[in-house]
Write a protein that holds these residues in place. Sequence first.
Motif, PDB file in Angstrom:
ATOM      1  N   ASP A  75       1.138  -1.177   0.131  1.00 60.44           N
ATOM      2  CA  ASP A  75      -0.022  -0.051  -0.045  1.00 60.44           C
ATOM      3  C   ASP A  75       0.857   1.199   0.027  1.00 60.44           C
ATOM      4  OD1 ASP A  75      -2.357   1.272  -0.050  1.00 60.44           O
ATOM      5  OD2 ASP A  75      -2.485   1.423   2.256  1.00 60.44           O
ATOM      6  N   GLY A  76       0.660   2.334  -0.981  1.00 57.03           N
ATOM      7  CA  GLY A  76       1.512   3.331  -0.841  1.00 57.03           C
ATOM      8  C   GLY A  76       0.834   4.424  -1.794  1.00 57.03           C
ATOM      9  N   TYR A  77       1.598   5.376  -1.948  1.00 55.49           N
ATOM     10  CA  TYR A  77       1.277   6.646  -2.967  1.00 55.49           C
ATOM     11  C   TYR A  77       2.052   6.581  -4.061  1.00 55.49           C
ATOM     12  CZ  TYR A  77      -1.286   8.327   1.214  1.00 55.49           C
ATOM     13  OH  TYR A  77      -2.062   8.345   2.002  1.00 55.49           O
ATOM     14  N   GLU A  78       1.460   6.629  -5.220  1.00 59.91           N
ATOM     15  CA  GLU A  78       2.087   7.157  -6.538  1.00 59.91           C
ATOM     16  C   GLU A  78       2.692   8.450  -6.405  1.00 59.91           C
ATOM     17  OE1 GLU A  78       1.523   6.882 -11.386  1.00 59.91           O
ATOM     18  OE2 GLU A  78      -0.016   5.989  -9.861  1.00 59.91           O
ATOM     19  N   ILE A  79       4.210   8.409  -6.660  1.00 61.68           N
ATOM     20  CA  ILE A  79       4.643   9.814  -6.634  1.00 61.68           C
ATOM     21  C   ILE A  79       4.880  10.378  -8.039  1.00 61.68           C
ATOM     22  CG2 ILE A  79       6.797  10.943  -5.732  1.00 61.68           C
ATOM     23  CD1 ILE A  79       4.908   9.961  -3.495  1.00 61.68           C
ATOM     24  N   ASN A  80       4.794  11.586  -8.373  1.00 61.22           N
ATOM     25  CA  ASN A  80       5.256  12.124  -9.642  1.00 61.22           C
ATOM     26  C   ASN A  80       6.556  12.601  -9.593  1.00 61.22           C
ATOM     27  OD1 ASN A  80       5.383  14.703  -8.388  1.00 61.22           O
ATOM     28  ND2 ASN A  80       3.220  15.424  -9.336  1.00 61.22           N
ATOM     29  N   SER A  81       7.329  13.242 -10.761  1.00 62.79           N
ATOM     30  CA  SER A  81       8.589  13.443 -10.706  1.00 62.79           C
ATOM     31  C   SER A  81       8.808  14.729  -9.859  1.00 62.79           C
ATOM     32  CB  SER A  81       8.939  13.955 -12.352  1.00 62.79           C
ATOM     33  OG  SER A  81       8.239  15.230 -12.749  1.00 62.79           O
ATOM     34  N   ALA A  82       7.847  15.337  -9.336  1.00 57.44           N
ATOM     35  CA  ALA A  82       8.066  16.391  -8.495  1.00 57.44           C
ATOM     36  C   ALA A  82       8.220  16.076  -7.103  1.00 57.44           C
ATOM     37  CB  ALA A  82       7.249  17.741  -8.541  1.00 57.44           C
ATOM     38  N   GLY A  83       7.887  14.903  -6.786  1.00 61.41           N
ATOM     39  CA  GLY A  83       8.087  14.134  -5.370  1.00 61.41           C
ATOM     40  C   GLY A  83       6.581  14.262  -4.700  1.00 61.41           C
ATOM     41  N   ALA A  85       2.630  13.359  -3.850  1.00 57.11           N
ATOM     42  CA  ALA A  85       1.700  12.257  -4.124  1.00 57.11           C
ATOM     43  C   ALA A  85       0.471  12.420  -4.898  1.00 57.11           C
ATOM     44  CB  ALA A  85       1.174  11.810  -2.566  1.00 57.11           C
ATOM     45  N   MET A  86       0.241  11.636  -5.975  1.00 57.00           N
ATOM     46  CA  MET A  86      -0.548  11.766  -6.929  1.00 57.00           C
ATOM     47  C   MET A  86      -1.892  10.836  -6.630  1.00 57.00           C
ATOM     48  SD  MET A  86       0.777  13.840  -8.806  1.00 57.00           S
ATOM     49  CE  MET A  86      -0.335  14.076 -10.110  1.00 57.00           C
ATOM     50  N   ALA A  87      -1.535   9.458  -6.110  1.00 55.21           N
ATOM     51  CA  ALA A  87      -2.776   8.677  -5.909  1.00 55.21           C
ATOM     52  C   ALA A  87      -2.513   7.805  -4.936  1.00 55.21           C
ATOM     53  CB  ALA A  87      -3.290   8.195  -7.191  1.00 55.21           C
ATOM     54  N   ARG A  88      -3.282   7.352  -4.118  1.00 55.67           N
ATOM     55  CA  ARG A  88      -3.007   6.189  -3.159  1.00 55.67           C
ATOM     56  C   ARG A  88      -3.274   4.704  -3.951  1.00 55.67           C
ATOM     57  NH1 ARG A  88      -4.634   5.304   3.092  1.00 55.67           N
ATOM     58  NH2 ARG A  88      -3.668   3.063   3.356  1.00 55.67           N
ATOM     59  N   ARG A  89      -2.315   3.705  -3.741  1.00 51.59           N
ATOM     60  CA  ARG A  89      -2.406   2.354  -4.578  1.00 51.59           C
ATOM     61  C   ARG A  89      -2.392   1.454  -3.557  1.00 51.59           C
ATOM     62  NH1 ARG A  89      -0.921   3.297 -10.345  1.00 51.59           N
ATOM     63  NH2 ARG A  89      -1.469   0.955 -10.278  1.00 51.59           N
ATOM     64  N   SER A  90      -3.000   0.142  -3.622  1.00 53.47           N
ATOM     65  CA  SER A  90      -2.629  -0.874  -3.380  1.00 53.47           C
ATOM     66  C   SER A  90      -2.199  -2.063  -4.443  1.00 53.47           C
ATOM     67  CB  SER A  90      -3.994  -1.615  -2.647  1.00 53.47           C
ATOM     68  OG  SER A  90      -4.156  -0.784  -1.347  1.00 53.47           O
ATOM     69  N   ILE A  91      -1.184  -2.428  -4.352  1.00 53.44           N
ATOM     70  CA  ILE A  91      -0.693  -2.939  -5.675  1.00 53.44           C
ATOM     71  C   ILE A  91      -0.209  -4.381  -5.094  1.00 53.44           C
ATOM     72  CG2 ILE A  91      -0.082  -0.990  -6.872  1.00 53.44           C
ATOM     73  CD1 ILE A  91       3.129  -1.594  -6.109  1.00 53.44           C
ATOM     74  N   PHE A  92      -0.257  -5.538  -6.085  1.00 53.99           N
ATOM     75  CA  PHE A  92       0.001  -7.035  -5.731  1.00 53.99           C
ATOM     76  C   PHE A  92       1.255  -7.296  -6.842  1.00 53.99           C
ATOM     77  CE2 PHE A  92      -0.716 -11.456  -6.783  1.00 53.99           C
ATOM     78  CZ  PHE A  92      -0.386 -12.081  -5.532  1.00 53.99           C
ATOM     79  N   VAL A  93       2.278  -7.545  -6.348  1.00 56.44           N
ATOM     80  CA  VAL A  93       3.634  -7.345  -7.155  1.00 56.44           C
ATOM     81  C   VAL A  93       4.594  -8.596  -6.697  1.00 56.44           C
ATOM     82  CG1 VAL A  93       3.558  -4.919  -7.774  1.00 56.44           C
ATOM     83  CG2 VAL A  93       4.758  -5.763  -5.663  1.00 56.44           C
ATOM     84  N   GLN A  94       5.447  -8.976  -7.886  1.00 51.91           N
ATOM     85  CA  GLN A  94       6.716  -9.847  -7.402  1.00 51.91           C
ATOM     86  C   GLN A  94       7.685  -9.057  -6.575  1.00 51.91           C
ATOM     87  OE1 GLN A  94       7.771 -12.735 -10.077  1.00 51.91           O
ATOM     88  NE2 GLN A  94       6.204 -11.730 -11.656  1.00 51.91           N
ATOM     89  N   VAL A  95       8.055  -9.652  -5.461  1.00 55.92           N
ATOM     90  CA  VAL A  95       8.874  -8.779  -4.811  1.00 55.92           C
ATOM     91  C   VAL A  95      10.222  -8.712  -5.653  1.00 55.92           C
ATOM     92  CG1 VAL A  95      10.604  -8.714  -2.912  1.00 55.92           C
ATOM     93  CG2 VAL A  95       8.275  -9.419  -2.493  1.00 55.92           C
ATOM     94  N   ARG A  96      10.851  -9.559  -6.402  1.00 58.11           N
ATOM     95  CA  ARG A  96      12.108  -9.659  -7.112  1.00 58.11           C
ATOM     96  C   ARG A  96      11.926  -8.638  -8.315  1.00 58.11           C
ATOM     97  NH1 ARG A  96      10.832 -15.421  -9.694  1.00 58.11           N
ATOM     98  NH2 ARG A  96       9.959 -14.603 -11.488  1.00 58.11           N
ATOM     99  N   GLY A  97      10.704  -8.192  -8.729  1.00 58.46           N
ATOM    100  CA  GLY A  97      10.694  -7.168  -9.948  1.00 58.46           C
ATOM    101  C   GLY A  97      10.654  -5.777  -9.291  1.00 58.46           C
ATOM    102  N   LEU A  98      10.647  -5.613  -7.819  1.00 62.65           N
ATOM    103  CA  LEU A  98      10.653  -4.240  -7.416  1.00 62.65           C
ATOM    104  C   LEU A  98      11.977  -3.541  -7.527  1.00 62.65           C
ATOM    105  CD1 LEU A  98       8.647  -4.734  -4.349  1.00 62.65           C
ATOM    106  CD2 LEU A  98       7.738  -3.519  -6.517  1.00 62.65           C
ATOM    107  N   ARG A  99      12.197  -2.301  -7.860  1.00 65.30           N
ATOM    108  CA  ARG A  99      13.593  -1.580  -8.027  1.00 65.30           C
ATOM    109  C   ARG A  99      13.628  -0.705  -7.023  1.00 65.30           C
ATOM    110  NH1 ARG A  99      14.389  -5.619  -9.503  1.00 65.30           N
ATOM    111  NH2 ARG A  99      14.888  -6.260 -11.578  1.00 65.30           N
ATOM    112  N   GLN A 100      14.813  -0.713  -6.143  1.00 66.13           N
ATOM    113  CA  GLN A 100      14.756   0.544  -5.150  1.00 66.13           C
ATOM    114  C   GLN A 100      15.356   1.471  -5.780  1.00 66.13           C
ATOM    115  OE1 GLN A 100      17.351  -0.605  -1.880  1.00 66.13           O
ATOM    116  NE2 GLN A 100      17.280   1.432  -0.887  1.00 66.13           N
ATOM    117  N   ILE A 101      14.782   2.795  -5.126  1.00 66.65           N
ATOM    118  CA  ILE A 101      15.397   4.108  -5.731  1.00 66.65           C
ATOM    119  C   ILE A 101      16.463   4.518  -4.843  1.00 66.65           C
ATOM    120  CG2 ILE A 101      14.857   6.761  -6.105  1.00 66.65           C
ATOM    121  CD1 ILE A 101      13.267   4.691  -7.835  1.00 66.65           C
ATOM    122  N   ALA A 102      17.659   4.838  -5.339  1.00 61.95           N
ATOM    123  CA  ALA A 102      18.881   5.138  -4.636  1.00 61.95           C
ATOM    124  C   ALA A 102      18.646   6.467  -3.532  1.00 61.95           C
ATOM    125  CB  ALA A 102      19.993   5.668  -5.705  1.00 61.95           C
ATOM    126  N   PRO A 103      19.149   6.302  -2.448  1.00 62.56           N
ATOM    127  CA  PRO A 103      19.022   7.177  -1.316  1.00 62.56           C
ATOM    128  C   PRO A 103      19.105   8.857  -1.621  1.00 62.56           C
ATOM    129  CG  PRO A 103      20.613   5.643  -0.491  1.00 62.56           C
ATOM    130  CD  PRO A 103      20.202   5.151  -2.198  1.00 62.56           C
TER     131      PRO A 103
END
Length: 115
Positions: A75-83, A85-103
């Motif tokens: 569960d989270g918020y979809e974020i636009n390029s300005a940082g 929050a655009m929409a709250r989303r609940s998503i069902f995903v494969q963990v290995r397909g997720l990519r971390q954004i660098a700190p």
Amino acid sequence: MHAGHLPVRPQWTNCACGHPWPCMTARTGLPHEYRALPSLLRVGRAASVQFAALILLRVIRVYDWMTYDGWIWLDGYEINSAGEAMARRSIFVQVRGLRQIAPQSNARASGRSVR
């Protein structure tokens, strides 16, 4: 079709205890195991075919719902390029397909200044 030549349904059983997956031990452990997911993720087709276009998701909750091995509800918020929050989303995903954004990118995408 001849008797005895019917398909057998897949058995989703836990390797350790033999109970149906996920057993109570696994259910209590899964949220803790995935709690270490970074707070900002890039979600695309590798995570699920529904994401033809990449999105950024700021994770606010990891659900402990029963799913297939390697899949998870977030569960989270979809974020636009300005940082923002655009929409709250609940998503069902494969963990290995997720990519971390660098700190460093994480700070920029959240609207905080990078120093």
